[in-house]
Write a protein that holds these residues in place. Structure first.
Motif, PDB file in Angstrom:
ATOM      1  N   GLY A 134       0.017  11.832  -6.195  1.00 40.50           N
ATOM      2  CA  GLY A 134      -1.397  11.880  -6.537  1.00 40.50           C
ATOM      3  C   GLY A 134      -2.201  10.885  -5.729  1.00 40.50           C
ATOM      4  O   GLY A 134      -1.744  10.349  -4.722  1.00 40.50           O
ATOM      5  N   GLU A 177      -8.955  16.807  -8.960  1.00 39.98           N
ATOM      6  CA  GLU A 177      -8.966  15.520  -9.659  1.00 39.98           C
ATOM      7  C   GLU A 177      -9.915  15.660 -10.833  1.00 39.98           C
ATOM      8  O   GLU A 177     -10.841  16.461 -10.791  1.00 39.98           O
ATOM      9  N   LEU A 192      -1.856  15.638  -8.017  1.00 37.15           N
ATOM     10  CA  LEU A 192      -3.313  15.563  -8.126  1.00 37.15           C
ATOM     11  C   LEU A 192      -3.883  15.189  -6.769  1.00 37.15           C
ATOM     12  O   LEU A 192      -3.248  14.484  -5.990  1.00 37.15           O
TER      13      LEU A 192
END
Lengths: 630, 152
Positions: free
Chosen positions: A367, A435, A393
């Protein structure tokens, strides 16, 4: 504790024997999606074939590995060879492949789609690795790591894959340190809102009281989402271990899994999982020799979307109507039976064992800043490769839709995330990263993980109406803005899809939507206008076309569409005449047919027959015409 | 006889208010719907008013209050099915049987329901006939199936 260690060692030994032993293993993906596609018929036939030829092989039912468009999947791992995947199985094809493999030694590579080279075998150069398939290449599977590999009903398979190591590590750390690890890892609630998990836990841990509860929220009421169910069906113990960790961290005495009663298979797997945990001393008094005592039970819900909301969920668990109440007090202070209660999403809990096992730093490598880790999505709608996916993410939306999903067949129109609480994003937003903040900034939400791709054949107004009808029906009726407001919005939208509205109605719709959003009591009402408001923002032209010209460019809105027959193409085959339920089509054989619009109920049967039947000429068309303003 | 069913269901519960939804689910599994008698018996067992029991039961979409038809037809109304034309299928079933969703035919042979999501979005649009999922259904395909209804 000693018994448990012994069991772990045995589990690893058993797992190794299964994978590098001398007996072939046949895996069949038998989660709900696989079963719907016919996995059980395949399995039945495979069992019969093995018996008929007296072949010795293990037949293992595994969970869902993700690419649902390939279901039912059957994998065969011969001793000393990699596991080879065969897709879109039918009983007959499975029989042929098994007979070829076991009687003639031919792995039928023509039918194979991929191999798993992970178990140390070289394999064949002809097949790609499963995880190099376009659908899986950009995925990072952390929560779903066991899905499709282990037998979900066998706790030993979970133990052999570092199962229940997370809770053991948690016991070494102590409750406060567990919360600190979760804080350092930056875990945010995967239910959709993205609230930092450790904050909620800290409130609850600090709240006074001997009795505390932790509830796993698997209400999953939004249509088009199946991530949580798939995870529980394919790897129930990872969620149960997460529940145990959460319970330990906040000092809870009891855990509950609130799950939709429709999820029969998932409930059965949870219940057998809980029984196995009890047997191994993972539940009950002084778990694994620690001073932590905990019990888990399954609580069935009865299908109400609003019960995904925390306070409504608690009301439902207490046996009352699932209506939300105003907050504060927050459930973390006063929740179930007025005791401090934590409610976490299935996926949030599913990530915890990994974090406790491998540490916060390991988790943070996935992420981007403030959005760590991965998120599962059920990618469906008009894409070539729908399925259950897990991505880090920060990945761009475009990569999910085109890279993983393969894009739509026709021209892309929008992507809908977050179900009835979420929004639609148009093409220009495809490069935003997935996100929490970026999605919210574009007007949509991350949501719990439904992601539906829409192409040019989808009418945006119709879709907004679809979602609003859903939330309107699911509104509990407690507060007026949601109860009355959504009803009026539905009426406005219905008029629009019938071509009975004026351009001013668009403004009214928007004002009404903003009001409902601001004034409603709970999350359901506050987000119910989202699909309408975001589409008004990104696809206003389509609303205008409906309101001003009575024109539906996607030809979806029934009242705005007419059916007719193209005389140039019609070959007079009479198929459409036979299929029409209202005898609206007339014409003699080999001559051009006509549709009587007065009688036509627009059921689309004639269109389908004309389009797909080999004898027909593809002459029936349905389209919407622009109304000329007087 | 019906007394036995209730005794059997109640025997696995302790009689706490929190068990109401689970009891309703079990009763519906056994007799197919929540009858007036069921509401009365559950209210006595849990020491709640009949209003309270009916209030909870009517809140949740899963509970029904009339006897189901023999053959159950469920048309999925999930988002994926909707964008693939699920509402056309619901209309087609309705015309064919002459009823709308949430109803059973007067002879109780067919039962027509909508499901919020049957969870096989990748096979959309789907229709479930007697627990069997029919995938990627077209209006014409559904009609053919319905024409063979005598077999159900």
């Amino acid at each position: 504790m000693k018994n448990f260690k012994q069991r772990e060692i045995e589990a690893v030994r058993e797992w190794k024997a299964l994978h590098s032993g001398s007996t072939p293993v046949i895996y069949i993906g038998a989660a709900t999606c696989g079963i719907a596609a016919g996995a059980l018929d395949v399995s039945e036939r495979v069992r019969a074939i093995l018996e008929k030829h007296d072949i010795e092989a293990h037949l293992v039912h595994v969970g869902c590995i993700g690419p649902c468009y390939l279901e039912p999947l059957m994998d065969i791992a011969m001793p000393g060879a990699p596991r080879i995947s065969y897709a879109n199985m039918t009983p007959d094809l499975a029989e042929r492949i098994i007979e070829n493999q076991f009687l003639r030694g031919d792995p039928s590579l023509d039918f194979a789609i991929a191999q798993f080279s992970t178990n140390g075998h070289d394999g064949t150069a002809r097949l790609p690795d499963f995880f190099d398939l376009p659908m899986l290449k950009s995925q990072v599977r952390l929560v779903l790591r066991n899905c499709g590999f282990i037998d979900p009903e066998n706790i030993d398979h979970y133990l052999a894959n570092d199962g229940y190591r997370g809770i053991q590590h948690a016991f070494e750390l102590g409750p406060q340190a567990v919360i600190d690890v979760v804080r350092d890892a930056g875990v945010r609630g995967r239910g959709g809102a993205g609230f930092p998990t450790h904050k909620k836990w800290q409130f609850c841990r600090n709240a006074p009281g001997e009795v505390k509860y932790v509830i796993c929220n698997c209400s999953e009421g939004d249509p088009g989402a199946f991530m949580n169910r798939s995870l529980i069906e394919s790897d129930p113990h990872c969620v149960l271990e997460g529940l145990l960790i959460a319970g330990y961290a906040i000092g809870a005495t009891e855990g509950k899994v609130y799950i939709n009663a429709d999820y029969r298979l998932a409930i059965a797997r949870l219940e057998s999982g809980i029984a196995q945990m009890k047997e191994l001393g993972l539940l009950g008094e002084n778990i694994l020799g620690s001073d932590f005592s905990f019990d888990i039970s399954v609580k069935e819900g009865a299908g109400a979307f609003v019960c995904g909301e925390e306070t409504a969920l608690i009301a439902s668990v207490e046996g009352r109507r699932g209506m939300p109440r105003s907050r504060p007090p927050f459930p973390a202070v006063s929740g179930l039976h007025a005791k401090p209660t934590i409610i976490n999403n299935v996926e949030t809990l599913g990530t915890l064992p990994n974090i406790l096992r491998y540490g916060a730093d390991w988790y943070r490598q996935f992420g981007v800043k403030n959005n760590h880790g991965t998120k599962t999505f059920s990618l469906t709608g008009k894409v070539r490769r729908p399925g259950l996916i897990e991505v880090p993410l920060g990945i761009p939306l475009r990569e999910i839709i085109y890279g993983i999903g393969g894009g739509p067949w026709k021209a892309f129109k929008a992507v809908q995330t977050g179900g009835p609480s979420g929004g639609c994003l148009s093409e220009e937003y495809l490069d935003i990263p997935v996100e929490y903040e970026a999605m919210a900034g574009a007007g949509s939400i991350m949501g719990s993980g439904g992601m539906i791709v829409l192409d040019e054949d989808t009418c945006i107004v119709d879709l907004a109406l679809y979602f609003l009808r859903f939330t309107q029906a699911e509104s509990c009726g407690k507060c007026a803005p949601c109860r009355v407001g959504t009803w009026h919005m539905v009426t406005l939208l219905e008029n629009m899809t019938r071509g009975q509205s004026k351009p001013e109605d668009i403004t009214r719709l928007q004002v009404l939507g903003e009001t409902v959003k601001r004034a409603s009591l709970c999350g359901l009402g506050q987000t119910a206008p989202n699909p309408t408001l975001t589409t008004l923002r990104h696809f206003r032209a389509e609303y205008l076309e409906h309101a001003r010209e009575g024109y539906c460019s996607a030809a979806v809105c029934k009242e705005l569409v007419t059916y007719h027959i193209d005389p140039q193409r019609c070959n007079g085959c009479q198929l459409c005449r036979d299929v029409c339920p209202t005898n609206a089509i007339t014409g003699v054989r080999s001559e051009v047919h006509t549709i009587d619009l007065e009688r036509c109920i627009k059921c689309r049967a004639c269109y389908e027959v004309c389009r797909y039947h080999p004898q027909a000429g593809n002459a029936v068309v349905y389209e919407s015409a622009r109304r000329v303003m007087a | 006889m019906s007394e036995d069913i209730y005794q059997d269901v109640f025997s696995s519960f302790r009689g706490e208010e929190g068990e109401l939804i689970s009891i309703l689910l079990r009763v519906q599994e056994r007799i197919g719907y929540i009858s007036e008698e069921a509401v009365m018996r559950i209210s006595r067992f849990l020491r709640l008013s009949e209003n309270q029991v009916y209030g909870v039961a009517s809140f949740f979409s899963r509970f029904r209050f009339d006897a189901p038809g023999k053959t159950s037809i469920k048309v999925c109304m999930g988002t994926a099915c909707h964008v693939h034309g699920g509402s056309l299928l619901a209309d087609a079933v309705g015309w064919d049987l002459g009823i709308t969703y949430g109803q059973a035919t007067p002879d109780r042979r067919f039962d027509f329901q909508r499901a919020n999501c049957l969870g096989c979005c990748t096979l959309a649009p789907v229709v479930e006939i007697n627990e069997q999922i029919q995938s990627r259904v077209l209006v014409t395909k559904l009609k053919e199936t319905m024409n063979r209804r005598e077999e159900f």
